[in-house]
Design an enzyme around this catalytic site. Sequence first.
Site, short mmCIF file in Angstrom:
data_model
loop_
_atom_site.label_atom_id
_atom_site.label_comp_id
_atom_site.label_asym_id
_atom_site.label_seq_id
_atom_site.Cartn_x
_atom_site.Cartn_y
_atom_site.Cartn_z
N HIS A 3 -89.90 22.45 -20.65
CA HIS A 3 -89.99 21.77 -19.37
C HIS A 3 -91.39 21.96 -18.80
CE1 HIS A 3 -85.76 22.84 -19.92
NE2 HIS A 3 -85.48 21.74 -19.25
N HIS A 55 -85.77 18.42 -25.40
CA HIS A 55 -84.75 19.31 -25.95
C HIS A 55 -84.78 19.18 -27.47
CE1 HIS A 55 -83.48 18.81 -21.81
NE2 HIS A 55 -82.71 19.88 -21.94
#
Length: 172
Positions: A109, A84
């Site tokens: 991801h 992130h």
Amino acid sequence: MNQSLTPSAGTDSKTGSSKAISFQDYLDLSTLDWARLRAILAPALYVDYTKIGKEKWDAMSADDFMAMVSNDDFLGDPCVKTQHLIGATYWERVSESKVIGHHQLRAAHQVYTSPDLKTVKLRGHSHATNEHYYVKSSGVWKFAGLKPEVRWNEYKFEEVFKGSYTQSEKHS
């Protein structure tokens, strides 16, 4: 890194909050360091996932939050790796003991076919803004919740998490 997460020299003079805590919570999510993440949580968290097709909890316990995010159907999946990244940020001081961080995010991801992490099955990245809530408890800033709003996704983001809302919809 200031492990106590108290405001440091990097403290914003208008908000009294430390940028260290937002860095810390994303570092903990990206490295899946559950003990470090648990250490910065407030006792109760406001979690609003309604903009991403899930529920809202006005006062989710820290234990329930940890159980949710570390579950195999979410970030605890050993075949999912994530990072992130925080972009532009501004801080809103609500009171002496409450701050809202408005963060621009990119969450990358990658899902692998097995926990050995050798073969990539799929990728899914999300571009979002996120409100993060922070409260000061006993002189220490704690992460007290989040409210994401996805702007757009790349690749097969909807297939990243086994427990995702799109997976649930496919089975209903």
